[in-house]
Design an enzyme around this catalytic site. Structure first.
Site, PDB file in Angstrom:
ATOM      1  CE1 TYR A  91      26.664  31.291  43.779  1.00  0.00           C
ATOM      2  CE2 TYR A  91      24.323  31.800  43.626  1.00  0.00           C
ATOM      3  CZ  TYR A  91      25.604  32.171  43.962  1.00  0.00           C
ATOM      4  OH  TYR A  91      25.847  33.433  44.476  1.00  0.00           O
ATOM      5  CB  SER A 119      23.251  33.723  46.887  1.00  0.00           C
ATOM      6  OG  SER A 119      22.355  34.105  45.860  1.00  0.00           O
TER       7      SER A 119
HETATM    8  P1  NAP Z   1      32.838  38.225  41.136  1.00  0.00           P
HETATM    9  O1  NAP Z   1      32.592  39.626  40.688  1.00  0.00           O
HETATM   10  O2  NAP Z   1      32.783  37.114  40.140  1.00  0.00           O
HETATM   11  O3  NAP Z   1      34.239  38.185  41.914  1.00  0.00           O
HETATM   12  C1  NAP Z   1      34.647  36.964  42.452  1.00  0.00           C
HETATM   13  C2  NAP Z   1      35.878  37.157  43.298  1.00  0.00           C
HETATM   14  O4  NAP Z   1      36.178  35.899  43.912  1.00  0.00           O
HETATM   15  C3  NAP Z   1      37.101  37.563  42.515  1.00  0.00           C
HETATM   16  O5  NAP Z   1      37.893  38.375  43.333  1.00  0.00           O
HETATM   17  C4  NAP Z   1      37.770  36.224  42.224  1.00  0.00           C
HETATM   18  O6  NAP Z   1      39.185  36.310  42.046  1.00  0.00           O
HETATM   19  C5  NAP Z   1      37.475  35.504  43.523  1.00  0.00           C
HETATM   20  N1  NAP Z   1      37.505  34.031  43.418  1.00  0.00           N
HETATM   21  C6  NAP Z   1      36.802  33.236  42.587  1.00  0.00           C
HETATM   22  N2  NAP Z   1      37.099  31.950  42.815  1.00  0.00           N
HETATM   23  C7  NAP Z   1      38.018  31.941  43.814  1.00  0.00           C
HETATM   24  C8  NAP Z   1      38.734  30.926  44.478  1.00  0.00           C
HETATM   25  N3  NAP Z   1      38.566  29.619  44.169  1.00  0.00           N
HETATM   26  N4  NAP Z   1      39.620  31.287  45.437  1.00  0.00           N
HETATM   27  C9  NAP Z   1      39.808  32.589  45.755  1.00  0.00           C
HETATM   28  N5  NAP Z   1      39.158  33.595  45.165  1.00  0.00           N
HETATM   29  C10 NAP Z   1      38.278  33.267  44.191  1.00  0.00           C
HETATM   30  O7  NAP Z   1      31.790  37.815  42.296  1.00  0.00           O
HETATM   31  P2  NAP Z   1      30.765  38.732  43.151  1.00  0.00           P
HETATM   32  O8  NAP Z   1      29.540  38.939  42.341  1.00  0.00           O
HETATM   33  O9  NAP Z   1      31.477  39.876  43.735  1.00  0.00           O
HETATM   34  O10 NAP Z   1      30.362  37.686  44.299  1.00  0.00           O
HETATM   35  C11 NAP Z   1      31.001  37.668  45.554  1.00  0.00           C
HETATM   36  C12 NAP Z   1      30.215  36.740  46.475  1.00  0.00           C
HETATM   37  O11 NAP Z   1      28.855  37.191  46.554  1.00  0.00           O
HETATM   38  C13 NAP Z   1      30.138  35.297  45.969  1.00  0.00           C
HETATM   39  O12 NAP Z   1      30.206  34.408  47.062  1.00  0.00           O
HETATM   40  C14 NAP Z   1      28.770  35.228  45.309  1.00  0.00           C
HETATM   41  O13 NAP Z   1      28.252  33.924  45.274  1.00  0.00           O
HETATM   42  C15 NAP Z   1      27.978  36.147  46.212  1.00  0.00           C
HETATM   43  N6  NAP Z   1      26.767  36.691  45.563  1.00  0.00           N
HETATM   44  C16 NAP Z   1      26.846  37.511  44.474  1.00  0.00           C
HETATM   45  C17 NAP Z   1      25.675  37.986  43.887  1.00  0.00           C
HETATM   46  C18 NAP Z   1      25.666  38.887  42.684  1.00  0.00           C
HETATM   47  O14 NAP Z   1      24.575  39.131  42.111  1.00  0.00           O
HETATM   48  N7  NAP Z   1      26.785  39.428  42.253  1.00  0.00           N
HETATM   49  C19 NAP Z   1      24.433  37.614  44.422  1.00  0.00           C
HETATM   50  C20 NAP Z   1      24.401  36.771  45.513  1.00  0.00           C
HETATM   51  C21 NAP Z   1      25.568  36.314  46.087  1.00  0.00           C
HETATM   52  P3  NAP Z   1      39.838  36.600  40.578  1.00  0.00           P
HETATM   53  O15 NAP Z   1      39.647  38.077  40.350  1.00  0.00           O
HETATM   54  O16 NAP Z   1      41.260  36.228  40.708  1.00  0.00           O
HETATM   55  O17 NAP Z   1      39.071  35.764  39.609  1.00  0.00           O
END
Ligand code: NAP
Length: 251
Positions: free
Chosen positions: A160, A146
């Site tokens: 985080y 991130s």
């Molecule tokens: P999200 O929309 O909250 O989706 C999270 C996904 O991870 C879901 O499929 C969830 O499964 C799964 N998950 C959560 N905990 C888990 C665990 N313990 N074991 C296996 N699967 C798990 O997240 P996102 O925004 O797409 O983020 C994806 C990645 O990008 C993360 O690493 C996040 O830190 C990074 N990121 C995101 C942003 C942003 O602005 N969105 C920015 C920087 C970095 P369920 O559906 O079953 O809950």
């Protein structure tokens, strides 16, 4: 970018960035294993969409922070696909907005277990299957960090940000460790991306509130992050390893 018949596992592939990676990868020709933690319906919806488009996918439940789940997940991929060419360490969590002097040990342990220990455990299983030293035929790993790793997320979630700093360092080390074993390891560092992660941290209005702090004056889409992930996975990035690609609108 065609990946005809190659196999890919995406942790947290059921929603947000992971789901966008799964969809784009299927269109590029990958057979896709869609991991999720608890939301089976969302994972099955991604699988159904891929199959409807003529692709091959299956959903696999498992907590990346649980070693037994991680081992079972990779074994399911072995059984179903007979090998693993590409892996995306995408699953990650945030938590409520808090100062460090308010954080409980339970919160810190969950954050580090899922975001750091989970990512390293999964990479371990991927390397066992991909490294030529282990009898594999090589492969490509992309981690999700991130832009918070560079900003520190003060007053919001320093824990985080620190977990993602660990991912950046892990990427550099693992990339160098396996560079001559046919495995490339890279990281994508998203900025403010429109997914449900912000609501899961108790800030459903975070994307709108942060928009103007982004040099491009807009949030990113999950698909824009997925494009970078797919490029790093692909042979088009054949000389790229240990790299960290910001997908953050200049933030
Ligand atoms: P999200 O929309 O909250 O989706 C999270 C996904 O991870 C879901 O499929 C969830 O499964 C799964 N998950 C959560 N905990 C888990 C665990 N313990 N074991 C296996 N699967 C798990 O997240 P996102 O925004 O797409 O983020 C994806 C990645 O990008 C993360 O690493 C996040 O830190 C990074 N990121 C995101 C942003 C942003 O602005 N969105 C920015 C920087 C970095 P369920 O559906 O079953 O809950």
């Amino acid at each position: 970018m065609t990946a005809s018949g190659k196999t890919l596992l995406v942790t947290g592939g059921s929603r947000g960035i992971g789901a966008a990676v799964c969809r784009l990868a299927a269109r590029a020709g990958y057979r896709v294993a869609v991991n999720y933690a608890s939301n089976e319906a969302a994972a099955e919806a991604v699988v159904a969409e891929i199959k409807a488009g003529g692709g091959d996918a299956f959903a696999i439940k498992g907590d990346v922070g649980n070693e037994a789940d991680v081992i079972a997940m990779f074994e399911a991929v072995d059984r179903t696909f007979g090998g693993l060419d590409a892996f995306v360490n995408n699953a990650g969590v945030v938590d409520r907005k808090a100062r460090v002097d308010e954080m409980s040990v339970e919160r810190l342990e969950r954050m580090m277990r899922v975001n750091v220990v989970g990512s390293i455990l999964c990479a371990r299983e991927a390397i066992k299957r991909m490294s030529t030293l282990r009898g594999g035929k090589g492969g490509s790993i992309v981690n999700l960090s991130s832009i918070a790793a560079t900003l520190g997320a003060p007053g919001e979630y320093v824990d985080y940000a620190a977990s993602k700093g660990a991912i950046d360092t892990f990427t550099i080390g693992l990339a160098r460790e396996v560079a001559d074993e046919g495995v490339r390891v890279n990281t994508v560092r998203p900025g403010i991306i429109d997914t449900e992660i912000h609501a899961s941290g108790g800030q459903p209005g975070r994307v709108a509130a942060m928009r103007n702090a982004v040099p491009m004056k807009r949030e990113g889409k999950a698909e824009e992050v997925a494009q970078a992930v797919l490029w790093l996975l692909s042979d088009a990035a054949s000389y790229t390893t240990g790299s960290i690609v910001n997908v953050s609108g200049g933030r």
